[in-house]
Design an enzyme around this catalytic site. Sequence first.
Site, PDB file in Angstrom:
ATOM      1  NE  ARG A  10      -0.351   0.222   4.876  1.00 10.98           N
ATOM      2  CZ  ARG A  10      -0.764   0.730   6.000  1.00 10.98           C
ATOM      3  NH1 ARG A  10      -1.799   1.507   6.017  1.00 10.98           N
ATOM      4  NH2 ARG A  10      -0.139   0.460   7.110  1.00 10.98           N
ATOM      5  N   GLY A  15      -4.690  -1.634  -0.416  1.00 10.20           N
ATOM      6  CA  GLY A  15      -3.651  -0.677  -0.812  1.00 10.20           C
ATOM      7  C   GLY A  15      -3.845   0.720  -0.255  1.00 10.20           C
ATOM      8  CG  ASP A  73       7.937  -6.589   7.544  1.00 14.62           C
ATOM      9  OD1 ASP A  73       8.045  -7.434   8.449  1.00 14.62           O
ATOM     10  OD2 ASP A  73       6.915  -5.899   7.382  1.00 14.62           O
ATOM     11  CG  ASP A  83       6.647   0.288   8.151  1.00 17.57           C
ATOM     12  OD1 ASP A  83       6.594   1.303   7.435  1.00 17.57           O
ATOM     13  OD2 ASP A  83       6.496  -0.863   7.708  1.00 17.57           O
TER      14      ASP A  83
HETATM   15  P1  AMP Z   1       2.892  -3.259   8.112  1.00 23.38           P
HETATM   16  O1  AMP Z   1       2.164  -3.977   9.188  1.00 23.38           O
HETATM   17  O2  AMP Z   1       2.342  -1.875   7.832  1.00 23.38           O
HETATM   18  O3  AMP Z   1       4.362  -3.249   8.294  1.00 23.38           O
HETATM   19  O4  AMP Z   1       2.580  -4.079   6.770  1.00 23.38           O
HETATM   20  C1  AMP Z   1       2.927  -5.413   6.580  1.00 23.38           C
HETATM   21  C2  AMP Z   1       2.682  -5.799   5.153  1.00 23.38           C
HETATM   22  O5  AMP Z   1       1.305  -5.706   4.842  1.00 23.38           O
HETATM   23  C3  AMP Z   1       3.389  -4.935   4.126  1.00 23.38           C
HETATM   24  O6  AMP Z   1       3.778  -5.750   3.057  1.00 23.38           O
HETATM   25  C4  AMP Z   1       2.322  -3.963   3.722  1.00 23.38           C
HETATM   26  O7  AMP Z   1       2.560  -3.418   2.441  1.00 23.38           O
HETATM   27  C5  AMP Z   1       1.086  -4.847   3.732  1.00 23.38           C
HETATM   28  N1  AMP Z   1      -0.134  -4.065   3.939  1.00 23.38           N
HETATM   29  C6  AMP Z   1      -0.524  -3.434   5.064  1.00 23.38           C
HETATM   30  N2  AMP Z   1      -1.705  -2.826   4.888  1.00 23.38           N
HETATM   31  C7  AMP Z   1      -2.089  -3.063   3.623  1.00 23.38           C
HETATM   32  C8  AMP Z   1      -3.224  -2.704   2.840  1.00 23.38           C
HETATM   33  N3  AMP Z   1      -4.214  -1.952   3.330  1.00 23.38           N
HETATM   34  N4  AMP Z   1      -3.259  -3.135   1.559  1.00 23.38           N
HETATM   35  C9  AMP Z   1      -2.278  -3.884   1.044  1.00 23.38           C
HETATM   36  N5  AMP Z   1      -1.190  -4.261   1.731  1.00 23.38           N
HETATM   37  C10 AMP Z   1      -1.092  -3.862   3.013  1.00 23.38           C
HETATM   38 MG    MG Z   2       5.859  -2.514   7.363  1.00 15.15          MG
END
Ligand code: AMP
Ligand code: MG
Length: 491
Positions: free
Chosen positions: A97, A130, A256, A266
């Site tokens: 996203r 996204g 990540d 993040d």
């Molecule tokens: P995060 O928890 O923000 O570090 O995200 C973990 C993974 O989930 C990453 O690959 C993000 O790009 C994906 N992600 C989080 N929220 C979304 C969303 N709303 N749509 C698509 N991918 C997401």
């Molecule tokens: Mg992340």
Amino acid sequence: MINKKGTLEAGWNFDNSYSHLPQLFYAHLNPTPVSSPHLIKFNGPLAESLGLNAQALRSDEGIETLAGNRIPEGAFPLAQAYAGHQFGYFNMLGDGRAMLIGEQVTPLGERYDIQLKGSGRTPYSRGGDGRAGLGPMLREYIISEAMHGLGIPTTRSLAVVMTGESIIRETYLPGAILTRVASSHLRVGTFQYAANRGKAEDLKDLADYTIHRHYPDVGDSKDRYLRLLQEVIRRQAALIAQWQLVGFIHGVMNTDNMAISGEIIDYGPCAFMDVYDPATVFSSIDRDERYAYGNQPNIALWNLSRFAESLLPLLHEDAQQAITLAQDELAVFAELYYHHWLAGMRAKLGIGNEEQEDESLIEGLLGMMYKHGADYTNTFLALTFGQLENLAMYGSNEFTQWYERWQARLSRQEETKTSSNDLMRSSNPAVIPRNHRVEAALEAAVEQGDYSVMDQLLDVLSNPYAHTSEQADFAAPPPKSDVPYQTFCGT
Ligand code: AMP
Ligand code: MG
């Protein structure tokens, strides 16, 4: 600068080095346009330091850019591929996203990723939409700028636009896009991805790229990948010590979400600790308390071990020797971390030289804080300003004894009383982004469209070591509540 068409130029100066990595590291695509972008937050000083023109970016055309509807000249939008251990489990991930629009080279020659977070689906979105919600993007804006104010390396926030579209979570939320600025978005997970998906050459390309971009002093010697590991370990040890010293809890230290640059990246369910307790966890999804305050240094080492694992083929052609080399480097982390933490704690107590017994003096204070349920930040403030009656443990025998011991310790250094106190003032923030204050700012913004609460909070957080009277109003811990504070991942 005005261009030929008579419009103000935004000052974009892109040079997209990441796009020269092998194709497997990204997907080239544009953000998904949004219906009616509306700028609600803009970071003027940050824009200026990036060589960007605030007026141009605030114009309709500028806002279209910050919303992903318009691609500025020289940009090369892409979603980065990466993997990661999420709560200990390995997954293939990637920017689901977010999109890197380009790398802005500043007037000083520094390079920053300009990323739109919430910019639409990508090949890495899996089931996600996204998109991002307004509240979580404003939260990232506040906390990242607060961290910057605290002097801790972090990604920054340039702007937030509302998309004019709703997103569906538990309820409908207003959609928003954050423009994130980072010295890069290379993650431990990027290396895990290369090690799992790439050929030997791909991993090497990524490592050389990283050295060139973030650790140029490592040079091109034969042992450069080992030196890269060393340097990443060093930066993380320094970073995590700074988190501990201000009581910051990241909340989702997946591999990540650990940047190779040594910046915090993040901001999801992160929050600051009020009462000192190493077991503090705010994130609703961290059920096993994996990412508790007191566990952050261990987790950092765990993540760095995954980084080292990914690098193994580059460390030595003999697998066993590569492991030994990596283990020797990882073994240094605890000591490096502790060194930074101890130096920071001494400074918080106004101590300018080193004595063996400092550790027990510090542990003695933390032990009392834990026992008496003392507020972490305000305990150090009360000691700085001699407001002892404000301390949770004031009046107890153990505190009286500790205080005498501390005073005796302060007299065993060359620093004058004034310089020792100056050290305390510049090591103990007057204000942190208290959870209840952040929530109040977000509620006013999201529910009422009133940004004044957030602006005032950002203002006091911008220089937390100023110790102004206005900041004192923001120092109060949250009102007592039966319901523990919880944060949500904000996706
Ligand atoms: P995060 O928890 O923000 O570090 O995200 C973990 C993974 O989930 C990453 O690959 C993000 O790009 C994906 N992600 C989080 N929220 C979304 C969303 N709303 N749509 C698509 N991918 C997401
Ligand atoms: Mg992340």
